[in-house]
Design a protein around this motif. Structure first.
Motif, PDB file in Angstrom:
ATOM      1  N   LEU A   1      63.570 105.257 -53.107  1.00  0.00           N
ATOM      2  CA  LEU A   1      64.174 103.992 -52.716  1.00  0.00           C
ATOM      3  C   LEU A   1      64.260 103.030 -53.904  1.00  0.00           C
ATOM      4  O   LEU A   1      65.322 102.473 -54.176  1.00  0.00           O
ATOM      5  CB  LEU A   1      63.371 103.343 -51.583  1.00  0.00           C
ATOM      6  CG  LEU A   1      63.800 101.929 -51.215  1.00  0.00           C
ATOM      7  CD1 LEU A   1      65.122 101.953 -50.464  1.00  0.00           C
ATOM      8  CD2 LEU A   1      62.728 101.242 -50.395  1.00  0.00           C
ATOM      9  N   THR A   2      63.163 102.837 -54.614  1.00  0.00           N
ATOM     10  CA  THR A   2      63.165 101.870 -55.711  1.00  0.00           C
ATOM     11  C   THR A   2      64.042 102.342 -56.864  1.00  0.00           C
ATOM     12  O   THR A   2      64.749 101.536 -57.477  1.00  0.00           O
ATOM     13  CB  THR A   2      61.737 101.573 -56.201  1.00  0.00           C
ATOM     14  OG1 THR A   2      61.087 102.787 -56.549  1.00  0.00           O
ATOM     15  CG2 THR A   2      60.937 100.848 -55.142  1.00  0.00           C
ATOM     16  N   THR A   3      64.032 103.644 -57.174  1.00  0.00           N
ATOM     17  CA  THR A   3      64.873 104.156 -58.261  1.00  0.00           C
ATOM     18  C   THR A   3      66.351 104.033 -57.897  1.00  0.00           C
ATOM     19  O   THR A   3      67.162 103.589 -58.717  1.00  0.00           O
ATOM     20  CB  THR A   3      64.519 105.619 -58.575  1.00  0.00           C
ATOM     21  OG1 THR A   3      63.134 105.698 -58.932  1.00  0.00           O
ATOM     22  CG2 THR A   3      65.356 106.160 -59.717  1.00  0.00           C
ATOM     23  N   SER A   4      66.703 104.411 -56.673  1.00  0.00           N
ATOM     24  CA  SER A   4      68.095 104.283 -56.227  1.00  0.00           C
ATOM     25  C   SER A   4      68.528 102.822 -56.250  1.00  0.00           C
ATOM     26  O   SER A   4      69.634 102.499 -56.692  1.00  0.00           O
ATOM     27  CB  SER A   4      68.261 104.828 -54.806  1.00  0.00           C
ATOM     28  OG  SER A   4      67.917 106.181 -54.762  1.00  0.00           O
ATOM     29  N   TYR A   5      67.671 101.947 -55.797  1.00  0.00           N
ATOM     30  CA  TYR A   5      67.974 100.519 -55.778  1.00  0.00           C
ATOM     31  C   TYR A   5      68.212 100.006 -57.201  1.00  0.00           C
ATOM     32  O   TYR A   5      69.167  99.274 -57.453  1.00  0.00           O
ATOM     33  CB  TYR A   5      66.817  99.773 -55.119  1.00  0.00           C
ATOM     34  CG  TYR A   5      67.022  98.289 -54.998  1.00  0.00           C
ATOM     35  CD1 TYR A   5      67.801  97.759 -53.975  1.00  0.00           C
ATOM     36  CD2 TYR A   5      66.438  97.414 -55.896  1.00  0.00           C
ATOM     37  CE1 TYR A   5      67.987  96.396 -53.857  1.00  0.00           C
ATOM     38  CE2 TYR A   5      66.627  96.054 -55.790  1.00  0.00           C
ATOM     39  CZ  TYR A   5      67.393  95.551 -54.762  1.00  0.00           C
ATOM     40  OH  TYR A   5      67.582  94.205 -54.660  1.00  0.00           O
ATOM     41  N   ASN A   6      67.351 100.401 -58.137  1.00  0.00           N
ATOM     42  CA  ASN A   6      67.506  99.943 -59.519  1.00  0.00           C
ATOM     43  C   ASN A   6      68.791 100.479 -60.150  1.00  0.00           C
ATOM     44  O   ASN A   6      69.462  99.755 -60.887  1.00  0.00           O
ATOM     45  CB  ASN A   6      66.287 100.329 -60.351  1.00  0.00           C
ATOM     46  CG  ASN A   6      65.076  99.504 -59.990  1.00  0.00           C
ATOM     47  OD1 ASN A   6      65.202  98.361 -59.577  1.00  0.00           O
ATOM     48  ND2 ASN A   6      63.898 100.076 -60.133  1.00  0.00           N
ATOM     49  N   TYR A   7      69.143 101.728 -59.892  1.00  0.00           N
ATOM     50  CA  TYR A   7      70.400 102.273 -60.427  1.00  0.00           C
ATOM     51  C   TYR A   7      71.610 101.609 -59.777  1.00  0.00           C
ATOM     52  O   TYR A   7      72.613 101.340 -60.437  1.00  0.00           O
ATOM     53  CB  TYR A   7      70.471 103.790 -60.258  1.00  0.00           C
ATOM     54  CG  TYR A   7      69.712 104.531 -61.323  1.00  0.00           C
ATOM     55  CD1 TYR A   7      70.036 104.384 -62.662  1.00  0.00           C
ATOM     56  CD2 TYR A   7      68.658 105.379 -60.999  1.00  0.00           C
ATOM     57  CE1 TYR A   7      69.339 105.054 -63.649  1.00  0.00           C
ATOM     58  CE2 TYR A   7      67.957 106.055 -61.975  1.00  0.00           C
ATOM     59  CZ  TYR A   7      68.300 105.884 -63.302  1.00  0.00           C
ATOM     60  OH  TYR A   7      67.611 106.539 -64.270  1.00  0.00           O
ATOM     61  N   LEU A   8      71.526 101.361 -58.474  1.00  0.00           N
ATOM     62  CA  LEU A   8      72.631 100.714 -57.776  1.00  0.00           C
ATOM     63  C   LEU A   8      72.893  99.326 -58.350  1.00  0.00           C
ATOM     64  O   LEU A   8      74.044  98.932 -58.547  1.00  0.00           O
ATOM     65  CB  LEU A   8      72.335 100.624 -56.278  1.00  0.00           C
ATOM     66  CG  LEU A   8      73.407  99.950 -55.433  1.00  0.00           C
ATOM     67  CD1 LEU A   8      74.673 100.802 -55.428  1.00  0.00           C
ATOM     68  CD2 LEU A   8      72.906  99.742 -54.018  1.00  0.00           C
ATOM     69  N   THR A   9      71.837  98.605 -58.649  1.00  0.00           N
ATOM     70  CA  THR A   9      72.017  97.263 -59.200  1.00  0.00           C
ATOM     71  C   THR A   9      72.598  97.302 -60.605  1.00  0.00           C
ATOM     72  O   THR A   9      73.200  96.332 -61.046  1.00  0.00           O
ATOM     73  CB  THR A   9      70.683  96.494 -59.222  1.00  0.00           C
ATOM     74  OG1 THR A   9      69.749  97.177 -60.049  1.00  0.00           O
ATOM     75  CG2 THR A   9      70.123  96.330 -57.830  1.00  0.00           C
ATOM     76  N   TRP A  10      72.456  98.402 -61.288  1.00  0.00           N
ATOM     77  CA  TRP A  10      73.036  98.551 -62.622  1.00  0.00           C
ATOM     78  C   TRP A  10      74.509  98.950 -62.541  1.00  0.00           C
ATOM     79  O   TRP A  10      75.335  98.486 -63.311  1.00  0.00           O
ATOM     80  CB  TRP A  10      72.229  99.597 -63.391  1.00  0.00           C
ATOM     81  CG  TRP A  10      72.652  99.771 -64.809  1.00  0.00           C
ATOM     82  CD1 TRP A  10      72.378  98.935 -65.857  1.00  0.00           C
ATOM     83  CD2 TRP A  10      73.412 100.847 -65.353  1.00  0.00           C
ATOM     84  NE1 TRP A  10      72.924  99.419 -67.006  1.00  0.00           N
ATOM     85  CE2 TRP A  10      73.564 100.607 -66.723  1.00  0.00           C
ATOM     86  CE3 TRP A  10      73.977 101.993 -64.809  1.00  0.00           C
ATOM     87  CZ2 TRP A  10      74.258 101.458 -67.559  1.00  0.00           C
ATOM     88  CZ3 TRP A  10      74.664 102.843 -65.636  1.00  0.00           C
ATOM     89  CH2 TRP A  10      74.802 102.577 -67.004  1.00  0.00           C
ATOM     90  N   VAL A  11      74.848  99.794 -61.576  1.00  0.00           N
ATOM     91  CA  VAL A  11      76.199 100.334 -61.458  1.00  0.00           C
ATOM     92  C   VAL A  11      77.128  99.412 -60.668  1.00  0.00           C
ATOM     93  O   VAL A  11      78.324  99.307 -60.985  1.00  0.00           O
ATOM     94  CB  VAL A  11      76.144 101.735 -60.796  1.00  0.00           C
ATOM     95  CG1 VAL A  11      77.525 102.244 -60.446  1.00  0.00           C
ATOM     96  CG2 VAL A  11      75.424 102.710 -61.695  1.00  0.00           C
ATOM     97  N   LEU A  12      76.619  98.726 -59.650  1.00  0.00           N
ATOM     98  CA  LEU A  12      77.453  97.938 -58.748  1.00  0.00           C
ATOM     99  C   LEU A  12      78.323  96.888 -59.456  1.00  0.00           C
ATOM    100  O   LEU A  12      79.530  96.821 -59.180  1.00  0.00           O
ATOM    101  CB  LEU A  12      76.587  97.285 -57.671  1.00  0.00           C
ATOM    102  CG  LEU A  12      77.338  96.574 -56.560  1.00  0.00           C
ATOM    103  CD1 LEU A  12      78.208  97.554 -55.791  1.00  0.00           C
ATOM    104  CD2 LEU A  12      76.352  95.890 -55.621  1.00  0.00           C
ATOM    105  N   PRO A  13      77.804  96.078 -60.368  1.00  0.00           N
ATOM    106  CA  PRO A  13      78.691  95.101 -61.011  1.00  0.00           C
ATOM    107  C   PRO A  13      79.775  95.758 -61.867  1.00  0.00           C
ATOM    108  O   PRO A  13      80.899  95.242 -61.952  1.00  0.00           O
ATOM    109  CB  PRO A  13      77.760  94.249 -61.864  1.00  0.00           C
ATOM    110  CG  PRO A  13      76.453  94.914 -61.863  1.00  0.00           C
ATOM    111  CD  PRO A  13      76.431  95.911 -60.758  1.00  0.00           C
ATOM    112  N   ILE A  14      79.450  96.886 -62.478  1.00  0.00           N
ATOM    113  CA  ILE A  14      80.458  97.575 -63.296  1.00  0.00           C
ATOM    114  C   ILE A  14      81.574  98.105 -62.409  1.00  0.00           C
ATOM    115  O   ILE A  14      82.765  97.950 -62.710  1.00  0.00           O
ATOM    116  CB  ILE A  14      79.801  98.711 -64.108  1.00  0.00           C
ATOM    117  CG1 ILE A  14      78.815  98.126 -65.115  1.00  0.00           C
ATOM    118  CG2 ILE A  14      80.852  99.567 -64.798  1.00  0.00           C
ATOM    119  CD1 ILE A  14      77.944  99.132 -65.813  1.00  0.00           C
ATOM    120  N   VAL A  15      81.221  98.714 -61.291  1.00  0.00           N
ATOM    121  CA  VAL A  15      82.220  99.246 -60.359  1.00  0.00           C
ATOM    122  C   VAL A  15      83.057  98.108 -59.768  1.00  0.00           C
ATOM    123  O   VAL A  15      84.256  98.273 -59.533  1.00  0.00           O
ATOM    124  CB  VAL A  15      81.526 100.065 -59.242  1.00  0.00           C
ATOM    125  CG1 VAL A  15      82.479 100.428 -58.124  1.00  0.00           C
ATOM    126  CG2 VAL A  15      80.879 101.305 -59.837  1.00  0.00           C
TER     127      VAL A  15
END
Length: 181
Positions: A23-37
């Motif tokens: 959960l925490t790893t997915s959340y951290n990656y999502l927060t990195w990718v979401l603004p770029i997408v």
């Protein structure tokens, strides 16, 4: 039979830890990718420059870090909760062994005298330290500390005195449940 319970408990802990890490790893990656997408279509359409993607990512990261306290601190909160559960279990065990004892009796002796009076000799004192003198003064100091069982019937340690200075380390070790907290 008891060993099987220990193994089953350890498997449950491992599964819960795996799920928490996922959960925490997915959340951290999502927060990195979401603004770029989010900003990428604008970049490919020629409406924004490449630097805007970096700025959006950085701004999103700063705001999200502030708002993500629960997710980022979930492990520490869980550890704190487990510590409270262990203290409750300890108190329950004491009360099971002596059913006549109330919670308040842990702070009194057999004659009903309160053992946890706050006097200058036995209370924690917090003092502000001048930052310019902080290397010369201890940041933590114990003087003649005694550690007793909660019912004050056994003295576990007495006469403990030490000072801890800034930049120095202190390690308290012991088996789980031995009273390090």
């Amino acid at each position: 039979r008891r060993f099987k319970l220990v193994i089953a408990n350890m498997i449950s802990i491992n599964i819960a830890q795996r799920n928490l890490d996922f959960l925490t790893t997915s959340y951290n990656y999502l927060t990195w990718v979401l603004p770029i997408v989010t900003v990428a279509p604008q970049y490919f359409a020629g409406n924004v420059e490449l630097g805007v993607i970096s700025q959006a990512s950085s701004a999103f990261g700063h705001i999200l870090d502030d708002l993500s306290l629960v997710v980022n601190q979930f492990t520490d909160v869980s550890r704190f909760s487990a510590g409270i559960d262990r203290l409750f279990s300890f108190l329950s065990a004491i009360q099971r062994l002596d059913p006549s004892r109330s919670i308040d009796s842990l702070l009194t002796n057999d004659q009903g005298v309160v053992l946890a009076k706050e006097t200058p000799e036995n209370m924690i004192q917090v003092k502000e330290v001048d930052p310019f003198l902080s290397d010369q003064l201890p940041v933590l100091s114990f003087r003649n500390v005694a550690i007793n069982t909660p019912d004050r019937k056994r003295n576990l340690l007495s006469g403990l005195s030490f000072e801890l200075f800034r930049g120095k380390n202190l390690l308290i070790v012991g088996a789980s449940g031995s009273g390090k907290s």
